[in-house]
Scaffold this active site. Structure first.
Site, mmCIF file in Angstrom:
data_model
loop_
_atom_site.group_PDB
_atom_site.id
_atom_site.type_symbol
_atom_site.label_atom_id
_atom_site.label_comp_id
_atom_site.label_asym_id
_atom_site.label_seq_id
_atom_site.Cartn_x
_atom_site.Cartn_y
_atom_site.Cartn_z
ATOM 1 N N ASP A 92 -2.932 23.757 -3.771
ATOM 2 C CA ASP A 92 -4.088 24.475 -4.319
ATOM 3 C C ASP A 92 -3.888 25.962 -4.038
ATOM 4 O O ASP A 92 -2.924 26.352 -3.389
ATOM 5 C CB ASP A 92 -5.407 23.926 -3.755
ATOM 6 C CG ASP A 92 -5.557 24.164 -2.262
ATOM 7 O OD1 ASP A 92 -4.656 24.777 -1.657
ATOM 8 O OD2 ASP A 92 -6.570 23.735 -1.703
ATOM 9 N N ASP A 266 -7.399 14.492 -7.528
ATOM 10 C CA ASP A 266 -7.162 14.500 -6.084
ATOM 11 C C ASP A 266 -8.514 14.381 -5.408
ATOM 12 O O ASP A 266 -9.523 14.806 -5.977
ATOM 13 C CB ASP A 266 -6.511 15.820 -5.616
ATOM 14 C CG ASP A 266 -7.543 16.916 -5.441
ATOM 15 O OD1 ASP A 266 -7.951 17.494 -6.467
ATOM 16 O OD2 ASP A 266 -7.985 17.166 -4.313
ATOM 17 N N CYS A 304 -5.440 -7.668 -2.552
ATOM 18 C CA CYS A 304 -4.746 -6.404 -2.246
ATOM 19 C C CYS A 304 -3.389 -6.678 -1.588
ATOM 20 O O CYS A 304 -3.249 -7.588 -0.782
ATOM 21 C CB CYS A 304 -5.628 -5.542 -1.348
ATOM 22 S SG CYS A 304 -4.876 -3.967 -0.922
ATOM 23 N N CYS A 306 -1.732 -4.455 0.316
ATOM 24 C CA CYS A 306 -1.458 -3.549 1.438
ATOM 25 C C CYS A 306 -1.369 -4.317 2.761
ATOM 26 O O CYS A 306 -1.865 -5.429 2.876
ATOM 27 C CB CYS A 306 -2.527 -2.457 1.515
ATOM 28 S SG CYS A 306 -3.931 -2.869 2.557
ATOM 29 N N CYS A 309 -4.627 -5.812 4.363
ATOM 30 C CA CYS A 309 -5.157 -7.021 3.741
ATOM 31 C C CYS A 309 -4.201 -8.206 3.869
ATOM 32 O O CYS A 309 -4.619 -9.346 3.958
ATOM 33 C CB CYS A 309 -5.450 -6.763 2.267
ATOM 34 S SG CYS A 309 -6.734 -5.526 2.025
ATOM 35 N N HIS A 335 -4.953 0.973 3.197
ATOM 36 C CA HIS A 335 -5.660 0.142 2.216
ATOM 37 C C HIS A 335 -6.301 0.997 1.122
ATOM 38 O O HIS A 335 -6.155 0.721 -0.064
ATOM 39 C CB HIS A 335 -6.738 -0.722 2.881
ATOM 40 C CG HIS A 335 -7.660 -1.306 1.861
ATOM 41 N ND1 HIS A 335 -7.330 -2.412 1.109
ATOM 42 C CD2 HIS A 335 -8.855 -0.863 1.385
ATOM 43 C CE1 HIS A 335 -8.285 -2.642 0.219
ATOM 44 N NE2 HIS A 335 -9.226 -1.722 0.371
HETATM 45 ZN ZN LIG Z 1 -5.651 -3.663 1.199
#
Ligand SMILES: [Zn+2]
Length: 375
Positions: A92, A266, A304, A306, A309, A335
């Site tokens: 930025d 973002d 999920c 990730c 999870c 996550h």
């Molecule tokens: Zn997750």
């Protein structure tokens, strides 16, 4: 090195599936950029950020110019090497954070003088200096230096602020040193006023940028006013350049903005919320601090991919958070970033397949259905 570019691959209504080419790789759009304020996405190793699916991160000029200093990063080989992120980086301009963090700010026609929130030392940012810093950092995408208009604001004050930003946009363009694969984005201002946004788009288009951002939204105007501003502004934006909605947002904000033709986003929400026990899931937000999770052996989100999870129960995540364990905020950040990246991938596939309306209906139904029932 190939030129900085944008390729439009598919459209579904106003929504666009595209690809941005930069010196450090490609970015599939619509894209979400995790925020790496101080040259780090908090609580995440860069390899893990890439594993979530992120292709670009955002770093903050204001923070890096104060500590460790842009020229120091340049001497150390640039920001990609410094933070071990070999992929694209957007910086930025520093304008927004000067306004929100620094003290004793003095704005004049040429720039802004301020004191550091870290040690009170005096600094000055001008369009030329902001572009110079972003060059030293080696940002693939440099943002024009602008003044962030307060909200709410009277139309006359919004006009004055926007016109100053447009003069600074020209100075930013003048200071930018073109290099293959590196781009400069202009920022549309004008608050929630349709005519001012139109004037701002025309002014930036006349200067000519590699991409166009919409600034001055997600500042408290609410989703309805934000979408209304996009509805009138987006049709005016150059179609052959990427469009970036700065600082947005919640999953529903992103879905609505993608439908209106935004390509890049973002926001600190997925990372900041990961540090305050808030998880974003397909079924809306879940607060893992809540005692309902303490005996729950089920994963946070069974769909999920990730590690939070895949490998842990809600009960364990709850336990980590209650004890303020570092692993808790690492896993929740991982996550949340995975959820955001999977949402973007879903949007990209839906646009490419001409099925965005069905995707959005499913998104809204699942989100409003709420979390799974307690055990
Ligand atoms: Zn997750």
């Amino acid at each position: 090195m190939s030129a900085f570019g944008f390729e439009l691959l598919a459209q579904d209504g106003a929504a666009r599936r595209g690809r941005v080419q930069t010196a450090h790789g490609e970015i599939d759009t619509p894209a979400f950029m995790p925020v790496g304020t101080a040259a780090t996405v908090k609580a995440m190793r860069p390899e893990s950020v890439a594993e979530t699916g992120a292709q670009i991160v955002l770093a903050n000029t204001y923070h890096l110019m104060l500590r460790p200093g842009a020229e120091r990063i340049e001497r150390l080989g640039g920001l990609h090497k410094f933070m071990n992120w070999p992929r694209p980086i957007l910086t930025d301009s520093g304008g927004y954070q000067v306004m929100s963090l620094a003290s004793l700010r003095q704005l004049d026609e040429q720039g802004v003088t301020f004191r550091s929130h870290l040690d009170g030392s005096e600094h000055r940012l001008t369009p030329k200096r902001s572009i110079e810093i972003q060059h030293a950092l080696d940002a693939d995408i440099t943002m024009a230096f602008d003044e962030c208009t307060q909200f709410p604001v009277a139309q006359a004050d919004a006009a004055k602020s926007m016109r100053l930003s447009m003069r600074w946009a020209q100075l930013s363009k003048d200071a930018f040193k073109p290099r293959g694969g590196y781009g400069l984005f202009g920022i549309v201002q004008g608050s929630v006023f349709r005519e001012l946004r139109a004037e701002s788009v025309a002014a930036l288009d006349a200067i000519g940028f590699d991409g166009y951002a919409i600034g001055g939204l997600a500042v408290g105007e609410g989703q309805e006013a934000m979408f209304a501003t996009l509805d009138t502004t987006m049709p005016l934006m150059p179609a052959d350049r990427p469009r970036y909605l700065m600082g947005v947002g919640k999953p529903a904000d992103i879905v609505g903005a993608v439908r209106r033709g935004i390509d890049m986003f973002d926001c600190v929400l997925p990372t900041r919320s990961g540090r305050t026990a808030q998880a974003f899931t397909r079924r809306g937000t879940v607060n893992l601090r809540n005692a309902r999770h303490q005996d729950d052996a089920r994963p946070l989100d069974e769909q999920c991919r990730c590690p939070a999870c895949r490998d842990y129960a809600r009960a364990y995540l709850h336990h980590l958070i209650r004890n303020e364990e570092v692993l808790g905020l690492m896993l929740l950040t991982w996550h949340n970033l995975t959820y955001y990246q999977d949402l973007m991938a879903g949007l990209r596939d839906a646009i490419a397949g001409g099925k965005l309306a069905a995707f959005c209906a499913e998104f809204e139904a699942t989100q409003s259905g709420g979390d799974i029932a307690p055990i």
